[in-house]
Write a protein that holds these residues in place. Structure first.
Motif, PDB file in Angstrom:
ATOM      1  N   UNK A   1       0.844  -1.196   0.000  1.00 34.83           N
ATOM      2  CA  UNK A   1       0.000   0.000   0.000  1.00 34.83           C
ATOM      3  C   UNK A   1       0.880   1.246   0.000  1.00 34.83           C
ATOM      4  N   UNK A   2       1.821   1.322   0.941  1.00 37.72           N
ATOM      5  CA  UNK A   2       2.774   2.429   1.028  1.00 37.72           C
ATOM      6  C   UNK A   2       3.729   2.118   2.174  1.00 37.72           C
ATOM      7  N   UNK A   3       4.764   2.934   2.293  1.00 37.28           N
ATOM      8  CA  UNK A   3       5.710   2.794   3.400  1.00 37.28           C
ATOM      9  C   UNK A   3       5.676   4.076   4.218  1.00 37.28           C
ATOM     10  N   UNK A   4       5.507   3.915   5.518  1.00 38.34           N
ATOM     11  CA  UNK A   4       5.439   5.038   6.457  1.00 38.34           C
ATOM     12  C   UNK A   4       6.721   5.041   7.277  1.00 38.34           C
ATOM     13  N   UNK A   5       7.410   6.177   7.295  1.00 41.84           N
ATOM     14  CA  UNK A   5       8.654   6.290   8.061  1.00 41.84           C
ATOM     15  C   UNK A   5       8.493   7.171   9.298  1.00 41.84           C
ATOM     16  N   UNK A   6       7.438   7.973   9.335  1.00 44.23           N
ATOM     17  CA  UNK A   6       7.253   8.895  10.447  1.00 44.23           C
ATOM     18  C   UNK A   6       6.689   8.153  11.660  1.00 44.23           C
ATOM     19  N   UNK A   7       7.019   8.670  12.832  1.00 48.22           N
ATOM     20  CA  UNK A   7       6.449   8.128  14.059  1.00 48.22           C
ATOM     21  C   UNK A   7       7.461   7.354  14.883  1.00 48.22           C
ATOM     22  N   UNK A   8       6.962   6.775  15.962  1.00 52.27           N
ATOM     23  CA  UNK A   8       7.814   6.039  16.903  1.00 52.27           C
ATOM     24  C   UNK A   8       7.396   4.584  16.969  1.00 52.27           C
ATOM     25  N   UNK A   9       8.355   3.726  17.236  1.00 51.94           N
ATOM     26  CA  UNK A   9       8.084   2.301  17.400  1.00 51.94           C
ATOM     27  C   UNK A   9       7.466   2.046  18.771  1.00 51.94           C
ATOM     28  N   UNK A  10       6.682   0.986  18.874  1.00 49.55           N
ATOM     29  CA  UNK A  10       6.033   0.608  20.121  1.00 49.55           C
ATOM     30  C   UNK A  10       7.065   0.373  21.225  1.00 49.55           C
ATOM     31  N   UNK A  11       8.210  -0.194  20.849  1.00 52.64           N
ATOM     32  CA  UNK A  11       9.236  -0.504  21.851  1.00 52.64           C
ATOM     33  C   UNK A  11      10.354   0.536  21.878  1.00 52.64           C
ATOM     34  N   UNK A  12      10.039   1.757  21.456  1.00 55.40           N
ATOM     35  CA  UNK A  12      11.008   2.853  21.527  1.00 55.40           C
ATOM     36  C   UNK A  12      11.746   3.089  20.228  1.00 55.40           C
ATOM     37  N   UNK A  13      12.265   4.285  20.080  1.00 56.92           N
ATOM     38  CA  UNK A  13      13.030   4.638  18.888  1.00 56.92           C
ATOM     39  C   UNK A  13      12.141   4.990  17.713  1.00 56.92           C
ATOM     40  N   UNK A  14      12.754   5.247  16.555  1.00 56.41           N
ATOM     41  CA  UNK A  14      11.983   5.638  15.378  1.00 56.41           C
ATOM     42  C   UNK A  14      11.189   4.457  14.814  1.00 56.41           C
ATOM     43  N   UNK A  15      10.154   4.769  14.026  1.00 57.92           N
ATOM     44  CA  UNK A  15       9.364   3.722  13.384  1.00 57.92           C
ATOM     45  C   UNK A  15      10.266   2.902  12.470  1.00 57.92           C
ATOM     46  N   UNK A  16      10.171   1.607  12.589  1.00 57.12           N
ATOM     47  CA  UNK A  16      10.977   0.704  11.767  1.00 57.12           C
ATOM     48  C   UNK A  16      10.108  -0.310  11.030  1.00 57.12           C
ATOM     49  N   UNK A  17       8.830  -0.317  11.338  1.00 59.40           N
ATOM     50  CA  UNK A  17       7.922  -1.297  10.773  1.00 59.40           C
ATOM     51  C   UNK A  17       6.753  -0.578  10.117  1.00 59.40           C
ATOM     52  N   UNK A  18       7.041   0.058   8.985  1.00 59.53           N
ATOM     53  CA  UNK A  18       6.022   0.856   8.335  1.00 59.53           C
ATOM     54  C   UNK A  18       5.741   0.485   6.886  1.00 59.53           C
ATOM     55  N   UNK A  19       6.206  -0.679   6.454  1.00 62.68           N
ATOM     56  CA  UNK A  19       5.897  -1.162   5.106  1.00 62.68           C
ATOM     57  C   UNK A  19       4.506  -1.784   5.178  1.00 62.68           C
ATOM     58  N   UNK A  20       3.507  -1.090   4.637  1.00 61.40           N
ATOM     59  CA  UNK A  20       2.112  -1.502   4.785  1.00 61.40           C
ATOM     60  C   UNK A  20       1.663  -2.331   3.591  1.00 61.40           C
ATOM     61  N   UNK A  21       0.941  -3.415   3.891  1.00 59.75           N
ATOM     62  CA  UNK A  21       0.419  -4.280   2.840  1.00 59.75           C
ATOM     63  C   UNK A  21      -0.928  -4.838   3.290  1.00 59.75           C
ATOM     64  N   UNK A  22      -1.705  -5.268   2.324  1.00 62.32           N
ATOM     65  CA  UNK A  22      -3.014  -5.839   2.622  1.00 62.32           C
ATOM     66  C   UNK A  22      -3.384  -6.860   1.557  1.00 62.32           C
ATOM     67  N   UNK A  23      -4.282  -7.759   1.936  1.00 59.91           N
ATOM     68  CA  UNK A  23      -4.924  -8.661   0.980  1.00 59.91           C
ATOM     69  C   UNK A  23      -6.353  -8.883   1.461  1.00 59.91           C
ATOM     70  N   UNK A  24      -7.229  -9.205   0.536  1.00 62.17           N
ATOM     71  CA  UNK A  24      -8.624  -9.448   0.884  1.00 62.17           C
ATOM     72  C   UNK A  24      -8.727 -10.704   1.742  1.00 62.17           C
ATOM     73  N   UNK A  25      -9.654 -10.682   2.694  1.00 62.84           N
ATOM     74  CA  UNK A  25      -9.931 -11.882   3.474  1.00 62.84           C
ATOM     75  C   UNK A  25     -10.716 -12.848   2.599  1.00 62.84           C
TER      76      UNK A  25
END
Length: 186
Positions: A144-168
């Motif tokens: 879908x897109x990659x998000x780089x802004x924000x903070x990670x749940x466990x501290x530091x910058x966002x590192x898990x922002x590669x967004x993807x989806x598929x239909x159920x």
């Protein structure tokens, strides 16, 4: 193999399971999961009934977190209006690698989402782990897109922002499913 909800007494096992996965990822040359995940946050998701474990006999073979709650700052307001379930912390034990357990868990999650009335199965993957991204693409997800802004749940910058989806969709995943029927998603 059977899939069932994790219980609070599984917390230590799940944290160790994640450390094993982090060590393996490090050997592959990625920094994914090198910061410990907060035990209290994992416990909260276990208590909410969102963490599931796959057992092969007495061995924990895999785990997945499936939640109706999106991590803040990733998905747009329009996307969040669409009924969705979100995958987190999909992990397969190295002893069970190469058996398509991850693919089967994705199918299980898509089937569960379909039964709950969700349109989408969504995830956020490590932004620098192109192998993981290719894995999800090969299992029917669309970037879908990659998000780089924000903070990670466990501290530091966002590192898990590669967004993807598929239909159920309904799926034959092959697990003995010992979970309760999913609740509907809004």
């Amino acid at each position: 193999m059977r899939i069932f909800p994790a219980e609070p007494n599984d917390l230590v096992k799940l944290l160790a399971f994640r450390q094993e996965a982090a060590a393996w990822l490090s050997r592959l040359g990625t920094d994914q999961w090198q910061r410990p995940y907060p035990a209290d946050k994992l416990l909260a998701t276990i208590e909410a009934g969102e963490v599931f474990m796959v057992r092969d006999g007495d061995a924990t073979a895999a785990t997945i977190t499936l939640t109706p709650e999106a991590e803040e700052g990733l998905w747009t307001a329009d996307e969040l209006r669409e009924p969705s379930l979100f995958i987190n912390k999909l992990t397969v034990a190295r002893t069970h690698a190469g058996q398509n357990l991850g693919g089967r868990l994705l199918d299980w999650a898509g089937d569960r989402g379909h039964r709950a009335g969700a349109k989408w199965l969504r995830l956020d993957a490590w932004t620098t782990n192109v192998g993981l991204q290719a894995y999800y693409l090969s299992h029917g997800f669309r970037h879908v897109r990659t998000v780089h802004e924000g903070s990670a749940v466990n501290g530091g910058p966002r590192v898990s922002g590669w967004l993807a989806q598929r239909a159920t969709a309904p799926a034959a995943h092959g697990f003995t499913d010992e979970t309760v029927a999913p609740e509907g998603v809004a």
